[in-house]
Design an enzyme around this catalytic site. Sequence first.
Site, mmCIF file in Angstrom:
data_model
loop_
_atom_site.group_PDB
_atom_site.id
_atom_site.type_symbol
_atom_site.label_atom_id
_atom_site.label_comp_id
_atom_site.label_asym_id
_atom_site.label_seq_id
_atom_site.Cartn_x
_atom_site.Cartn_y
_atom_site.Cartn_z
ATOM 1 C CG ASP A 1 -47.791 -19.727 -106.747
ATOM 2 O OD1 ASP A 1 -47.684 -20.449 -105.741
ATOM 3 O OD2 ASP A 1 -46.891 -19.583 -107.606
ATOM 4 N N GLY B 1 -44.759 -28.078 -98.145
ATOM 5 C CA GLY B 1 -44.108 -26.860 -98.634
ATOM 6 C C GLY B 1 -44.082 -25.897 -97.463
ATOM 7 N N GLY B 2 -43.389 -24.823 -97.585
ATOM 8 C CA GLY B 2 -43.353 -23.768 -96.577
ATOM 9 C C GLY B 2 -43.808 -24.176 -95.198
ATOM 10 C CG PHE B 3 -46.849 -21.763 -93.860
ATOM 11 C CD1 PHE B 3 -46.402 -20.659 -94.611
ATOM 12 C CD2 PHE B 3 -48.155 -22.174 -94.030
ATOM 13 C CE1 PHE B 3 -47.258 -20.000 -95.492
ATOM 14 C CE2 PHE B 3 -49.017 -21.531 -94.917
ATOM 15 C CZ PHE B 3 -48.568 -20.440 -95.646
ATOM 16 C CB ALA B 4 -48.942 -26.091 -95.353
ATOM 17 C CB VAL C 1 -50.910 -31.728 -98.589
ATOM 18 C CG1 VAL C 1 -52.265 -32.232 -99.064
ATOM 19 C CG2 VAL C 1 -50.833 -30.208 -98.758
ATOM 20 C CB ILE D 1 -50.061 -36.467 -100.938
ATOM 21 C CG1 ILE D 1 -51.097 -35.579 -100.248
ATOM 22 C CG2 ILE D 1 -50.458 -37.922 -100.862
ATOM 23 C CD1 ILE D 1 -52.486 -35.691 -100.828
ATOM 24 N N GLY D 2 -47.724 -34.111 -99.862
ATOM 25 C CA GLY D 2 -47.127 -32.845 -100.308
ATOM 26 C C GLY D 2 -46.670 -32.055 -99.099
ATOM 27 C CE LYS E 1 -51.903 -24.999 -97.395
ATOM 28 N NZ LYS E 1 -52.226 -23.971 -98.411
HETATM 29 C C1 LIG Z 1 -58.115 -25.416 -102.948
HETATM 30 O O1 LIG Z 1 -57.144 -26.390 -103.128
HETATM 31 C C2 LIG Z 1 -56.047 -26.373 -102.385
HETATM 32 C C3 LIG Z 1 -55.675 -25.264 -101.627
HETATM 33 C C4 LIG Z 1 -54.477 -25.345 -100.925
HETATM 34 O O2 LIG Z 1 -54.069 -24.299 -100.232
HETATM 35 C C5 LIG Z 1 -53.704 -26.466 -100.953
HETATM 36 C C6 LIG Z 1 -54.132 -27.560 -101.685
HETATM 37 N N1 LIG Z 1 -53.333 -28.626 -101.659
HETATM 38 C C7 LIG Z 1 -53.509 -29.886 -102.163
HETATM 39 C C8 LIG Z 1 -54.736 -30.531 -102.328
HETATM 40 C C9 LIG Z 1 -54.739 -31.810 -102.846
HETATM 41 C C10 LIG Z 1 -53.556 -32.428 -103.168
HETATM 42 C C11 LIG Z 1 -53.591 -33.780 -103.749
HETATM 43 O O3 LIG Z 1 -54.633 -34.389 -103.855
HETATM 44 N N2 LIG Z 1 -52.398 -34.245 -104.143
HETATM 45 C C12 LIG Z 1 -52.079 -35.447 -104.725
HETATM 46 C C13 LIG Z 1 -52.976 -36.485 -104.878
HETATM 47 C C14 LIG Z 1 -52.550 -37.673 -105.473
HETATM 48 C C15 LIG Z 1 -51.238 -37.805 -105.902
HETATM 49 C C16 LIG Z 1 -50.335 -36.744 -105.730
HETATM 50 C C17 LIG Z 1 -50.753 -35.567 -105.148
HETATM 51 C C18 LIG Z 1 -52.343 -31.749 -102.964
HETATM 52 O O4 LIG Z 1 -51.172 -32.372 -103.294
HETATM 53 C C19 LIG Z 1 -49.980 -31.749 -102.785
HETATM 54 C C20 LIG Z 1 -48.874 -31.899 -103.801
HETATM 55 C C21 LIG Z 1 -49.246 -31.182 -105.081
HETATM 56 N N3 LIG Z 1 -48.155 -30.336 -105.567
HETATM 57 C C22 LIG Z 1 -52.318 -30.487 -102.451
HETATM 58 C C23 LIG Z 1 -55.305 -27.520 -102.425
#
Ligand SMILES: COc1cc(O)cc(Nc2ccc(C(=O)Nc3ccccc3)c(OCCC[NH3+])c2)c1
Length: 335
Positions: free
Chosen positions: A132, A20-23, A25, A17-18, A40
């Site tokens: 950020d 970036g860089g070195f990670a 999700v 679902i995500g 992550k």
């Molecule tokens: C403390 O929260 C953090 C710290 C961190 O270092 C990274 C993240 N990253 C996350 C956490 C949750 C999601 C997520 O639930 N995304 C999502 C859910 C449903 C639809 C679309 C996205 C996450 O998404 C990554 C893409 C967001 N730009 C990153 C949390």
Amino acid sequence: MVRYNALKGLYDIEKTIGCGGFAKVKLATHLATGEKVAIKIMDKQMLGEDLRRVKLELEALKSFSHENICQLYQVIETSTHFFIIMEYCSGGELFDHIVEKNRLNEPESRKFFRQIVSAVAYLHSLGYAHRDLKPENVLLDKNQNLKLIDFGLCAKPQGGIENPLYTSCGSPTYAAPELILGQQYLGQEVDVWAMGVLLYALLAGSLPFDDLNIDNLYRKILNGKYEEPPFISKESLRLIRSMLQVEPKKRIKVTELLDHPWITLGVLGSVQYRPRKTSKYDSECVQVMAKFMEMDEKLIWNELSKWKFDYSTATYLLLLNRKQKDLTLRVISIP
Ligand SMILES: COc1cc(O)cc(Nc2ccc(C(=O)Nc3ccccc3)c(OCCC[NH3+])c2)c1
């Protein structure tokens, strides 16, 4: 789909679902409760000196417990990877929500901005700055509650948040002038600037400072001039102006935002930023775990109250989640 032994029997990975860089999700299911989580995953080899940042972020995340900050559930470290298991924010990015509606009206912007102020005031009260803040790092849960994510750049300056920081970081579009100039800066003042950009984005559906050419972008930010669309009220523009002050010392403080007239307009009281109640003992959730682990309740709570962010911590927090959503409390199996 890559299989990770460390997650075997604990989590079922579904999709990315995500990244970036070195990670990256991933969306996953916590098997003992069936609840969705975000994991992550970081490959230690690729981290290099960012390993120090990861450890700083993990220390920070373990101390956060706030309605508008994505909750940490579990940390798994192996010889090759870090797995950070967190709250799944099923509403996706606030950014997409703004784009979808072109821009938000004042009441909806106020609802979201109050939650941002609450989360940032909470962070600052613990001595942290996010550094950020940007729409991509502001997610929504399924009830449209706002969740701050990605504390990879958060900082806790030595000796308290009043002490200056030096590392230039974050995304240029949301970066405060003092960051661009490479001057020493205060994390909380940089966060207020980014909050000004966020509020502008909510109300205008565009960014106050934007340019494909980085030098033009920097010039615009250092100049501090931006378009004031006619559809944004004078009061809103006045609040944005108080945050987008090029001179950091002239910028409004987060503490002044808590009871600012724009923030409390209507019946809304001042913004509160007290922690979530997760650290409180919840006998129902502990009993459900004790029953399945065939262990004494007191022993379970004795372990849980050490907040080891292991699988039991994740199970307990996810059971609390289910309870808050009035769902049945069930534990399928705890390995
Ligand atoms: C403390 O929260 C953090 C710290 C961190 O270092 C990274 C993240 N990253 C996350 C956490 C949750 C999601 C997520 O639930 N995304 C999502 C859910 C449903 C639809 C679309 C996205 C996450 O998404 C990554 C893409 C967001 N730009 C990153 C949390």
